[in-house]
Design a protein around this motif. Structure first.
Motif, PDB file in Angstrom:
ATOM      1  N   GLY A  60       0.799  -1.225   0.000  1.00  0.00           N
ATOM      2  CA  GLY A  60       0.000   0.000   0.000  1.00  0.00           C
ATOM      3  C   GLY A  60       0.829   1.272   0.000  1.00  0.00           C
ATOM      4  N   TRP A  61       1.772   1.351   0.925  1.00  0.00           N
ATOM      5  CA  TRP A  61       2.618   2.542   1.020  1.00  0.00           C
ATOM      6  C   TRP A  61       3.552   2.658  -0.191  1.00  0.00           C
ATOM      7  N   VAL A  62       3.874   1.526  -0.810  1.00  0.00           N
ATOM      8  CA  VAL A  62       4.742   1.547  -1.996  1.00  0.00           C
ATOM      9  C   VAL A  62       3.965   2.057  -3.202  1.00  0.00           C
ATOM     10  N   GLN A  63       2.784   1.464  -3.428  1.00  0.00           N
ATOM     11  CA  GLN A  63       2.027   1.770  -4.637  1.00  0.00           C
ATOM     12  C   GLN A  63       1.286   3.104  -4.545  1.00  0.00           C
ATOM     13  N   PHE A  64       0.510   3.287  -3.479  1.00  0.00           N
ATOM     14  CA  PHE A  64      -0.340   4.468  -3.362  1.00  0.00           C
ATOM     15  C   PHE A  64       0.329   5.586  -2.555  1.00  0.00           C
ATOM     16  N   GLY A  65       1.157   5.194  -1.590  1.00  0.00           N
ATOM     17  CA  GLY A  65       1.812   6.179  -0.733  1.00  0.00           C
ATOM     18  C   GLY A  65       3.078   6.769  -1.324  1.00  0.00           C
ATOM     19  N   GLU A  66       3.557   6.168  -2.429  1.00  0.00           N
ATOM     20  CA  GLU A  66       4.750   6.657  -3.135  1.00  0.00           C
ATOM     21  C   GLU A  66       5.935   6.841  -2.187  1.00  0.00           C
ATOM     22  N   VAL A  67       6.112   5.858  -1.310  1.00  0.00           N
ATOM     23  CA  VAL A  67       7.131   5.957  -0.266  1.00  0.00           C
ATOM     24  C   VAL A  67       8.532   6.151  -0.839  1.00  0.00           C
ATOM     25  N   SER A 135       5.047   4.363  12.515  1.00  0.00           N
ATOM     26  CA  SER A 135       3.978   5.216  12.001  1.00  0.00           C
ATOM     27  C   SER A 135       3.020   4.337  11.204  1.00  0.00           C
ATOM     28  N   GLY A 136       1.890   4.910  10.838  1.00  0.00           N
ATOM     29  CA  GLY A 136       0.928   4.156  10.043  1.00  0.00           C
ATOM     30  C   GLY A 136      -0.318   4.982   9.839  1.00  0.00           C
ATOM     31  N   LEU A 137      -1.170   4.529   8.933  1.00  0.00           N
ATOM     32  CA  LEU A 137      -2.393   5.270   8.629  1.00  0.00           C
ATOM     33  C   LEU A 137      -3.628   4.438   8.965  1.00  0.00           C
ATOM     34  N   SER A 138      -4.657   5.103   9.446  1.00  0.00           N
ATOM     35  CA  SER A 138      -5.959   4.492   9.723  1.00  0.00           C
ATOM     36  C   SER A 138      -5.810   3.283  10.653  1.00  0.00           C
ATOM     37  N   MET A 139      -6.122   2.068  10.191  1.00  0.00           N
ATOM     38  CA  MET A 139      -5.899   0.877  11.020  1.00  0.00           C
ATOM     39  C   MET A 139      -4.439   0.810  11.456  1.00  0.00           C
ATOM     40  N   GLY A 140      -3.528   1.167  10.555  1.00  0.00           N
ATOM     41  CA  GLY A 140      -2.103   1.185  10.892  1.00  0.00           C
ATOM     42  C   GLY A 140      -1.738   2.338  11.818  1.00  0.00           C
ATOM     43  N   TRP A 255      -5.415   8.934   0.337  1.00  0.00           N
ATOM     44  CA  TRP A 255      -3.976   8.890   0.060  1.00  0.00           C
ATOM     45  C   TRP A 255      -3.392  10.270  -0.228  1.00  0.00           C
ATOM     46  N   THR A 256      -4.200  11.173  -0.757  1.00  0.00           N
ATOM     47  CA  THR A 256      -3.713  12.544  -0.969  1.00  0.00           C
ATOM     48  C   THR A 256      -3.237  13.119   0.354  1.00  0.00           C
ATOM     49  N   TYR A 257      -4.030  12.895   1.399  1.00  0.00           N
ATOM     50  CA  TYR A 257      -3.685  13.398   2.728  1.00  0.00           C
ATOM     51  C   TYR A 257      -2.419  12.726   3.255  1.00  0.00           C
ATOM     52  N   TRP A 258      -2.345  11.403   3.131  1.00  0.00           N
ATOM     53  CA  TRP A 258      -1.225  10.666   3.736  1.00  0.00           C
ATOM     54  C   TRP A 258       0.081  10.885   2.988  1.00  0.00           C
ATOM     55  N   ARG A 259       0.005  11.082   1.674  1.00  0.00           N
ATOM     56  CA  ARG A 259       1.225  11.410   0.932  1.00  0.00           C
ATOM     57  C   ARG A 259       1.802  12.746   1.392  1.00  0.00           C
ATOM     58  N   ASN A 260       0.926  13.673   1.787  1.00  0.00           N
ATOM     59  CA  ASN A 260       1.393  14.953   2.332  1.00  0.00           C
ATOM     60  C   ASN A 260       1.905  14.809   3.762  1.00  0.00           C
ATOM     61  N   SER A 261       1.417  13.806   4.473  1.00  0.00           N
ATOM     62  CA  SER A 261       1.858  13.565   5.853  1.00  0.00           C
ATOM     63  C   SER A 261       3.261  12.963   5.908  1.00  0.00           C
ATOM     64  N   LEU A 262       3.565  12.092   4.952  1.00  0.00           N
ATOM     65  CA  LEU A 262       4.787  11.288   5.051  1.00  0.00           C
ATOM     66  C   LEU A 262       6.080  12.109   5.141  1.00  0.00           C
ATOM     67  N   PRO A 263       6.261  13.176   4.340  1.00  0.00           N
ATOM     68  CA  PRO A 263       7.502  13.956   4.488  1.00  0.00           C
ATOM     69  C   PRO A 263       7.656  14.551   5.888  1.00  0.00           C
ATOM     70  N   VAL A 264       6.530  14.951   6.491  1.00  0.00           N
ATOM     71  CA  VAL A 264       6.570  15.528   7.842  1.00  0.00           C
ATOM     72  C   VAL A 264       6.931  14.452   8.858  1.00  0.00           C
ATOM     73  N   VAL A 265       6.391  13.254   8.665  1.00  0.00           N
ATOM     74  CA  VAL A 265       6.724  12.122   9.534  1.00  0.00           C
ATOM     75  C   VAL A 265       8.225  11.811   9.442  1.00  0.00           C
ATOM     76  N   LEU A 266       8.755  11.765   8.237  1.00  0.00           N
ATOM     77  CA  LEU A 266      10.177  11.448   8.055  1.00  0.00           C
ATOM     78  C   LEU A 266      11.061  12.489   8.737  1.00  0.00           C
ATOM     79  N   GLU A 267      10.654  13.753   8.657  1.00  0.00           N
ATOM     80  CA  GLU A 267      11.417  14.812   9.320  1.00  0.00           C
ATOM     81  C   GLU A 267      11.307  14.694  10.839  1.00  0.00           C
ATOM     82  N   PHE A 268      10.096  14.415  11.329  1.00  0.00           N
ATOM     83  CA  PHE A 268       9.864  14.305  12.773  1.00  0.00           C
ATOM     84  C   PHE A 268      10.674  13.152  13.380  1.00  0.00           C
ATOM     85  N   VAL A 269      10.610  11.970  12.764  1.00  0.00           N
ATOM     86  CA  VAL A 269      11.339  10.828  13.335  1.00  0.00           C
ATOM     87  C   VAL A 269      12.855  11.048  13.216  1.00  0.00           C
TER      88      VAL A 269
END
Length: 275
Positions: A60-67, A135-140, A255-269
């Motif tokens: 999921g994070w690979v395909q839709f999250g563009e990790v 980290s994770g989204l929704s259920m995750g 996923w639009t929301y979570w893709r915008n979240s991920l850079p902030v998560v990477l910076e925070f951790v």
């Protein structure tokens, strides 16, 4: 630099890796992101466990999250430090990140007793609390919250995104178990299980110093159906004076929301890894 050297500097994603689980009595899939230079260097890296939502799997994070794209950009511009990202599959056999009530299905035990030791032995991961995040989204997102609550000794930071942090009464919980035809004769065991999987109960029952040993970052959209549970945890943490970051941004459960979240998560951790 030679062509082989340039190729070794690129990031890599493997999204169909497998391992055997004795606890779940089956083969489990997981995905791994290896940062640019991993194959070229000899150094060890921090690790982020990144959990998918209901209906997705380790891809999921690979395909839709563009990790891969997002992590590459964050490491290239210096906003985050290179890290290994591990994405397990929690959608095979049964869906979810926890043991079930009868302990017949023990996904949480698998995660801590088998998956983490396995990946941290297979890759050059710094296997200490300071360099481990979740980290994770929704259920995750719910998984990342409860994993850090259950094992604060293992994670330096936790970033639940649009997290499933529902808070029901014990009576509602009993009703739901009855509807699902889950028979539990030991009411004390039912109460213990309830306490372990209710977001506010975890705040009430756990040692505040243990909770404070984790750096917390919550992010949820203003149009997200899960905003209430996230807000209640934020309010409870404020009252308990537990330091945490809490973001409500314009957006929904997508996923639009979570893709915008991920850079902030990477910076925070990354900031937590550096402390």
């Amino acid at each position: 630099m030679t062509l082989s050297g340039l190729i070794a500097q690129e990031s890599r994603v493997f999204d169909a890796l497998t391992m055997d689980s004795k606890i779940l009595n089956m083969e489990r899939k997981f995905a791994v992101y290896l940062p640019p230079g991993y194959e070229y260097s000899q150094r060890s890296y921090p690790v982020l466990y990144l959990l998918h939502g209901a209906g997705d799997d380790q891809t999921g994070w690979v395909q839709f999250g563009e990790v891969q794209r997002i992590a590459d950009e964050a490491f290239a511009d210096g906003s985050a430090t290179p890290m290994i990202i591990v994405m397990p599959d929690a959608n095979t056999g049964k869906r979810g990140y926890f043991n079930d009530l009868t302990n017949d299905w023990r996904y949480e035990d698998f995660f801590f007793e088998e998956l983490m030791p396995y990946v941290e032995s297979q890759y050059r991961i710094k296997s200490v609390k300071k360099y481990r995040a979740i980290s994770g989204l929704s259920m995750g997102g719910g998984g990342s919250y409860f994993y850090a609550m259950h094992r604060p000794d293992l994670f330096s930071s936790a970033c639940p995104l649009s997290a499933s942090l529902r808070n029901s009464s014990f009576e509602d919980f009993q009703e739901r178990m009855a509807k699902g035809k889950v028979e539990v004769k030991d009411k004390a065991a039912l109460q213990t299980y309830f306490d372990k999987h209710q977001a506010l109960r975890q705040l009430e029952l756990n040692d505040p110093e243990d909770i404070k040993s984790v750096k917390w970052f919550f992010d949820c959209g203003d149009d997200d159906f899960l905003y209430e549970g996230n807000s209640l945890v934020h309010i409870a943490m404020r009252k308990m004076e537990i330091p945490h970051e809490f973001r409500i941004r314009d957006g929904a459960h997508n996923w639009t929301y979570w893709r915008n979240s991920l850079p902030v998560v990477l910076e925070f951790v990354s900031q937590t890894f550096h402390q």
